[in-house]
Design an enzyme around this catalytic site. Structure first.
Site, short mmCIF file in Angstrom:
data_model
loop_
_atom_site.label_atom_id
_atom_site.label_comp_id
_atom_site.label_asym_id
_atom_site.label_seq_id
_atom_site.Cartn_x
_atom_site.Cartn_y
_atom_site.Cartn_z
CE LYS A 192 -3.87 1.65 2.87
NZ LYS A 192 -4.65 1.33 4.10
CB SER A 235 -8.03 3.17 3.19
OG SER A 235 -7.19 2.62 4.16
CB SER A 241 -8.21 0.35 6.08
OG SER A 241 -9.02 1.49 6.25
#
Lengths: 490, 98, 488
Positions: free
Chosen positions: A80, A155, A179
C-alpha cells in the site's frame, strides 16, 4: 499448480526450493498478469517491474549459492502506498505528496527486504487511509476484480484488488478502522489486522496513531501468518511496539478447533446487514460448530458506540498527524504571499474532500471547550470496550461476526452521505479501538449478488495463533479459496 | 449541537484549510450530521471511567542517549519546495492566534 | 536599585527553558551541537517526515527528574507527553511534543536571598519537551515584521528542553535576578546544561503585574520576552515595574499583552496588542507511552545528586569557618567554588589565609581582566604554594603581591618567579648583622634613642636596613637583630 500467478506464497516457496520454478519466472508471471488486468483494475499507483526483476535475480543467485535469506526469499510482494520506500515515491494516495521521495524505508519494508521479497510496486488506496471504498484516492479508482462497477473496499483498495485478481500472492495493507479486513471481505481474500503494537509503525504514513496497524492480505490463511511473522516483533524505532521478539505464528496452525469457544455478539444487530451476507455468515457459524467449536452469545454493550467513538478519536489524531503537510519541507506547495496563505492554499489544493472533512472534525473535537465532551468521552468509551472484551474473553476464545454488513457496493452509492460510508465499519472499528487482533476470511459468495462475503474472527490481544488456527480450519473445510468459485473471472 | 458558520470558519483557520464558500456550506451540514451521530456517546454514563489513550500496556519506552548518523544536508533538502543557503525557504511569516 | 513597595506591589512569575546537554536529541539520535552548517543534524524524526516516530531519550528523562529533585519537587508516578498543536514553519510537525497536565515533576520550591530577605519561591512544574528549529528573517531589520521571507534550519529542532515554571512568588526585579542566579547555579552544579543565556541554553520569560496593595484582583499580566542575560532580566523587570506603576498612578488601564525587551534602550515594547489565547488542543501523544519512573530508578537518581549550592554554602561556613559575605563571593559560580576548594585542600593549613589572598588580591586582578576566577592562568595549587612561601618567610607579604601579579601574567610557579626576580628574602643572620652594624654606625643618634628605651625609633632603623638590603631582608629578623644589638 495451474497458472503461476494463482499459486499461494507457501506453494511458491516449495516450488522454489525444489527448483521447479525460479523467482524471476514467478516475478515475470506477475508482471505479465498485471499487464493483462491493470487496464481495468488500476491497483498500482507505481509498479516497479525493473526493480522486482533485479530483486528476483538476486534471490535466484542466493538460492543457487545456498544463501537464501528466508524460506520466502524471492516471492514478490506489493505495498500500500502508505509505507515509505526509500528512493521510491510514496504518496499515501494523496496529491499533497505527489512526487515525494522518502530517504528511508518503513520497518515493515526493511524486514521484508531482509527476507528477500522482491518489490513489485506501490498500491492505490483511499487518501491517507481515510475511506472504505477506495473512491477517496487522489489519483485513480481501483475496481473490484469481481465486478468492475463495484468498489474493492478501502482504504487498502489496491492491496486487496491485486491479490484477489492474482496480481500478487500477498500484499501489505494497513487497518485503522477496518481498512484491511473490509476490502479483504469485499474482494474475497484473507486480511489480518494484528494486535496493536505487534508490527512496527515506523515508516507508515500516519493516519490515527493509536489505531493504525500494518497487516497482510493474501489468498490463504497460512500465507497471512507467514507474511505477518516476517515483519512482526519489537522495533526500537517505534515506542508503541510491543517489547517481544517475532512471534511464532505458523506452529500449530493446523491444530483444529475442537473445544474452542466462539462468541457471537448480541449487540451486533442483523438490521442493516444484507440478507445474502447473513445467509453465508449463518452457514459459517454452523461450519464452525461442525468443526468442533461451541458457540455462545456474548454481550458487548459498548460496541454499539464504536462508530461514534471512532469518528471522534481517529479524526482528532489525524488532524494533528496531517498538520505537517504545510508546503514547507516536502510535498506540494501552492502560491501564497505569506506563510498562512501558502499553507492554507496548499492544504486546500492538496487534500481531498474526505481528508478535509476529517481534519475539520478532528480539530473541532479537540478544540477549546469541546475536548471533554468529544475526544475525552470517546477515550472513555474505549475503556469500556476493552473491559467488555476482557469480560467476553473470560468465557470465549474468539469472537465471530460478519466483517462487513454488505457486499461490495457500487461506485458512488455511498459517497453522497459520508455517514453511511462510516457505518460500513461497524463490525471492524471496535477491534482497532480495543487494540485486539482480527482476521477476515472468505466464507463464500452471496446468494443474492454472487459477491464475496467475509467472516471476521476477533482474538484477544497477542492471541493471533488462536485466530489463525480457527481461520485455517474454517478455510480448509470450506475449500472456497482453492476452488474455481473462489476466484474472480478476469 | 450543530456547527454554526462562525465555528466552521474558526476551525478552518485553526486547521489552515482555505475552504471555498461552497465547501464551508457543505462542511457545516456534514459535520453537524456526523457530530449528531457521535453525540450518542453523551448518553453513556462515563463518570469514574478512566480514558484510554493507549490500548497497549507498555510504559517507559526509551532509548539510550547515543548519537546516530544524520541525513546529509542534500538529503534533508531533497524534497524541499524551495531552499536557499542550505535552509528551507518559506514565504513571509505572519503571526496569528493559533 | 529596587522598587520601594509603598502603595504598590509587584508580582512576578518566571518561565525558564533549559536546553539539556545530552549527546543526542530528545526523540531521535541526531547529535545536539551548537552551531554548524544548517540542516546537517536532522533525520526523518526531527524533520517531521511522513511515517517517522519519536522515541524518548532516557538521559533527558533522567536529567529532568534530577532537576525536579534539586528543586524539591515531587516526581510523578505516572507522566504523559502531550501534543501541543499550532502551525509555525520552525515546527516540523506543526505540533510540539510537550507535557500538559501530567508533568514529570511538580510542586517544589527554591529558597533565595533577596530584597525581602529569605524568600521561598514555589516551583509549579518541571516538564520535558522538544525545541523548535531556527528561523532567520530576510529582507528587513532581521525581525519578522518587516521581512520579505524566512529561512528555516532544523538542526536545533528536537533538542531536549526542560521547562521550569515558578509560582508568582517573586515580588521585585532584584528578587527575580536572585532567583535566576540561584537557579543557574543549581542547574550548573547538576551538570545537565551549559545554562548560558547568551547562547540560548537558558531562556527566561517573565510575567509581571503591578497592583495597588490591598487589591484582591491581580493586575493585568504582562509577559516579557527577549531577556538574554541575568542582568537583562533585572533591567527589563525594573522598567516594567516603573511603566506599570506610572500607568496606574495616572489612572490608565493596563492591558494583558506580550512585550519585547530591547537590550539597547532598556525598555519594553508591545509585541501584540490584541489579547488572544492560543488554542493548543492538547491531547495525549499517541506515539509515546506513559512514563512511570520506577522507585529504584528514582532512588538511584536521588543518590547521584551532587551537593546543592545552598548545601555547599553551608558547608563552606562550617568547614572553612568563613563569613557569609566571603562565602557569597566564593560560591557565586560553581567553578569558582571548585577552584577555591582545590586551593584550600592544596594548602592544608588555615583556609582563611588562602581566602584572604583570593579576595583581597586575586579577585582584583581577575575582575580587572574581566574574567572568572577559574579562568586565570593561576592554578589552585599555585596560590597554595604562594601562601606557603609567605608562611615560611621566604618572601614578605609585599613581595608576594608582586609575585602574584607575575603569576597572573605568566602562570609560572611562585618559587620560580621569586628566583627569577631575585626576590628571596635574605634570612641569613650573618648577612643581616653586617647591614645592621652599618646602619647603627651611620645613625648613632637613633641608635642611642633605642638604647635609652625608646623602642619606637626601631622602626626607623628597620627601614634603613630594608633600604640598604633593597627590601630583601626579612623585616622580623632585622628587628630581632637590632633589638639584640641595641638592648644588650
Amino acid at each position: 499448480m495451474g497458472e503461476l500467478h494463482w499459486a499461494s506464497a507457501t506453494e511458491l516457496a516449495r516450488s522454489l526450493e525444489t527448483n521447479e520454478v525460479s523467482s524471476v519466472e514467478i516475478t515475470q508471471s506477475l508482471i505479465d498478469r498485471a499487464a493483462a488486468i491493470e487496464g481495468e483494475l488500476q491497483a498500482y499507483l507505481l509498479p516497479t517491474a525493473d526493480r522486482a526483476l533485479t530483486d528476483a535475480a538476486a534471490a535466484d543467485e542466493r538460492r543457487a549459492a545456498g544463501k537464501s535469506l528466508s524460506p520466502y526469499d524471492g516471492i514478490p510482494l506489493a505495498y500500500k502506498d502508505l509505507f515509505v520506500t526509500k528512493g521510491i515515491t510514496s504518496t499515501s494516495g494523496s496529491k499533497i505528496l505527489a512526487g515525494y521521495v522518502p530517504p528511508y524505508d518503513a520497518t515493515v519494508v526493511a524486514r521484508c527486504s531482509e527476507a528477500g521479497l522482491p518489490l513489485l510496486g506501490k498500491l492505490n488506496m483511499d487518501e491517507f487511509a481515510m475511506g472504505s471504498s477506495g473512491e477517496n484516492s487522489g489519483y485513480q479508482i481501483t475496481k473490484n476484480p469481481w465486478d468492475f462497477e463495484r468498489v474493492p473496499g478501502g482504504s487498502s483498495a489496491g492491496s486487496a484488488a491485486l491479490v484477489a485478481a492474482g496480481g500478487a500472492p500477498w500484499s501489505w495493507g494497513t487497518d485503522t478502522g477496518g481498512s484491511i479486513r473490509q476490502p479483504a471481505a469485499l474482494c474475497g481474500v484473507v486480511g489480518v489486522k494484528p494486535t496493536y503494537g505487534l508490527v512496527s509503525r515506523y515508516g507508515m504514513i500516519a493516519f490515527a496513531s493509536s489505531l493504525d496497524q500494518a497487516g497482510p492480505l493474501t489468498r490463504s490463511v497460512r500465507d497471512a501468518a507467514a507474511l505477518l511473522q516476517i515483519a512482526a516483533g519489537h522495533d526500537p524505532m517505534d515506542s508503541t511496539s510491543i517489547d517481544q521478539g517475532a512471534p511464532d505464528l505458523l506452529t500449530g496452525i493446523d491444530g483444529g478447533i475442537a473445544g474452542m469457544r466462539i462468541g457471537l455478539v448480541k449487540e451486533f444487530s442483523t438490521e442493516g446487514t444484507d440478507p445474502g451476507v447473513r445467509t453465508r455468515i449463518e452457514e459459517a457459524y454452523t461450519r464452525l460448530e461442525k468443526l468442533g467449536a461451541s458457540l455462545e452469545e456474548v454481550s458487548l454493550p459498548s460496541f454499539e458506540y464504536g462508530i461514534s467513538a471512532y469518528y471522534l478519536i481517529a479524526p482528532a489524531e489525524c488532524s494533528a498527524n496531517l498538520a505537517r503537510y504545510d508546503g514547507v519541507r516536502y510535498g506540494l506547495r501552492s502560491d501564497g504571499e505569506d506563510i498562512i496563505k501558502m499553507t492554507s492554499r496548499t492544504r486546500a489544493e492538496g487534500f481531498g474532500t474526505e481528508v478535509k472533512r476529517r481534519i475539520m472534525l478532528g480539530t473541532y473535537a479537540l478544540s477549546a471547550g469541546y475536548y471533554d465532551a468529544y475526544y475525552g468521552k470517546a477515550q472513555k468509551v474505549r475503556t469500556l470496550m476493552i473491559r467488555d472484551l476482557a469480560n467476553a474473553y473470560s468465557k470465549v476464545d474468539l469472537i465471530a461476526c460478519p466483517t462487513s454488513p454488505t457486499t461490495a457496493f457500487k461506485f458512488g452509492e455511498k459517497t453522497a452521505d459520508p455517514l453511511s460510508m462510516y457505518l460500513s465499519d461497524i463490525f471492524t472499528v471496535p477491534v482497532n479501538l480495543a487494540g485486539n487482533a482480527g482476521i477476515s476470511v472468505p466464507c463464500g459468495l452471496s446468494p443474492d449478488d454472487g459477491l464475496p462475503v467475509g467472516l471476521q474472527l476477533i482474538a484477544k490481544a497477542l492471541d493471533e495463533r488462536t485466530m489463525f488456527r480457527a481461520a485455517y480450519a474454517f478455510e480448509q473445510d470450506l475449500g472456497f479459496a482453492s476452488s474455481d468459485e473462489g476466484r474472480p473471472k478476469l | 449541537m450543530g456547527l454554526d458558520r462562525k465555528a466552521v470558519d474558526h476551525v478552518a483557520r485553526l486547521a489552515r484549510l482555505d475552504l471555498s464558500d461552497a465547501e464551508r456550506d457543505r462542511m457545516q451540514a456534514e459535520l453537524t450530521n456526523i457530530l449528531e451521530h457521535a453525540e450518542r456517546i453523551q448518553a453513556l454514563d462515563l463518570d469514574g471511567v478512566e480514558p484510554t489513550s493507549h490500548a497497549v500496556p507498555i510504559t517507559n519506552a526509551m532509548r539510550p542517549d547515543e548519537v546516530k548518523a544524520s541525513l546529509t544536508q542534500v538529503d534533508a533538502l531533497a524534497n524541499a519546495p524551495a531552499a536557499e543557503d542550505g535552509r528551507f525557504r518559506v514565504p513571509r511569516i505572519i503571526e496569528d492566534a493559533g | 536599585m529596587t522598587v520601594t513597595q509603598d502603595i504598590y506591589e509587584t508580582t512576578v512569575g518566571l518561565e525558564m527553558h533549559v536546553e539539556l546537554s545530552t549527546a543526542s536529541k530528545m526523540f531521535c539520535g541526531c547529535e545536539v551541537v551548537f552551531g554548524g552548517e544548517p540542516n546537517t543534524r536532522t533525520c526523518p524524526v526531527c524533520l517531521g517526515l511522513p511515517g517517522s516516530l519519536p522515541v524518548a531519550n532516557e538521559r533527558a528523562v533522567e536529567y529532568t527528574i534530577k532537576i525536579g529533585m534539586a528543586l524539591n519537587c515531587q516526581i510523578a508516578e505516572h507522566s504523559l507527553f502531550h501534543r501541543k498543536n499550532y502551525f509555525y514553519p520552525d515546527m516540523p510537525k506543526n505540533y510540539q511534543i510537550s507535557q500538559y497536565d501530567l508533568p514529570l515533576c511538580y510542586g517544589g520550591y527554591v529558597d533565595i536571598e533577596g530584597d525581602f530577605g529569605r524568600t521561598r519561591v514555589g516551583i509549579t512544574r518541571v516538564h520535558l519537551e522538544e525545541d523548535t528549529g531556527k528561523s532567520i528573517h530576510i529582507g528587513g531589520s532581521g525581525r519578522i515584521a518587516d521581512s520579505d521571507y524566512s529561512l528555516e534550519d532544523f538542526n536545533r529542532a528536537g533538542t531536549p528542553l526542560v521547562e521550569i515554571v515558578s509560582e508568582p512568588d517573586i515580588h521585585s526585579a532584584e528578587e527575580a535576578r536572585a532567583f535566576v542566579t540561584e537557579l543557574r547555579a543549581i542547574l550548573e552544579g547538576l551538570g545537565v546544561s551549559d545554562v548560558r543565556m547568551e547562547e540560548g541554553s537558558l531562556r527566561v520569560d517573565a510575567n509581571i503585574s503591578v497592583r495597588r496593595k490591598g487589591e484582591t484582583e491581580h493586575g493585568a499580566k504582562v509577559e516579557v520576552k527577549n531577556m538574554n542575560s541575568v542582568r537583562s532580566v533585572a533591567r527589563a523587570l525594573e522598567y516594567e515595574e516603573r511603566r506599570q506603576r506610572k500607568a496606574l498612578e495616572s489612572g490608565e488601564t493596563l492591558i494583558q499583552e506580550t512585550r519585547h525587551f530591547d537590550e539597547k534602550t532598556g525598555a519594553t515594547s508591545s509585541m501584540r496588542t490584541k489579547e488572544y489565547a492560543f488554542d493548543y488542543r492538547y491531547f495525549p501523544e499517541p506515539d509515546l507511552v506513559p512514563f512511570e519512573p520506577s522507585a529504584e530508578w528514582v532512588t538511584s537518581i536521588r543518590d547521584s545528586l551532587p551537593e546543592s549550592p545552598a548545601q555547599r554554602r553551608a558547608r563552606f561556613v562550617d568547614e572553612y569557618s568563613l563569613g557569609e559575605s566571603d562565602v557569597g563571593i566564593l560560591t557565586a559560580s560553581v567553578r569558582t567554588a571548585d577552584w577555591f576548594e582545590a586551593a584550600a585542600k592544596a594548602y592544608e593549613g588555615d583556609p582563611k589565609k588562602v581566602v584572604n589572598w583570593i579576595i583581597a588580591d586575586l579577585f582584583g586582578l581577575v575582575n580587572e581582566a574581566g574574567i572568572q576566577l577559574h579562568e586565570s592562568k593561576i592554578a589552585p595549587e599555585q596560590i597554595a604554594a604562594l601562601v606557603r612561601l609567605v608562611d615560611s618567610g621566604a618572601i614578605s607579604g609585599k613581595q608576594a603581591k608582586l609575585v602574584l601579579a607575575d603569576m597572573f601574567e605568566t602562570g609560572d610557579d611562585p618559587a620560580e618567579i621569586t628566583k627569577r626576580r631575585g626576590l628571596e628574602q635574605v634570612t641569613d643572620t650573618a648577612a643581616i648583622e653586617s647591614v645592621v652594624d652599618e646602619v647603627i654606625s651611620e645613625n648613632p643618634d637613633a641608635a642611642d634613642k633605642v638604647r635609652a628605651g625608646n623602642t619606637g625609633t626601631i622602626g626607623f632603623l628597620v627601614g634603613q636596613v630594608m633600604k640598604k638590603s633593597r627590601g630583601q631582608a626579612n623585616p622580623q629578623l632585622v628587628n630581632e637583630v637590632l633589638r639584640t644589638k641595641l638592648t644588650s
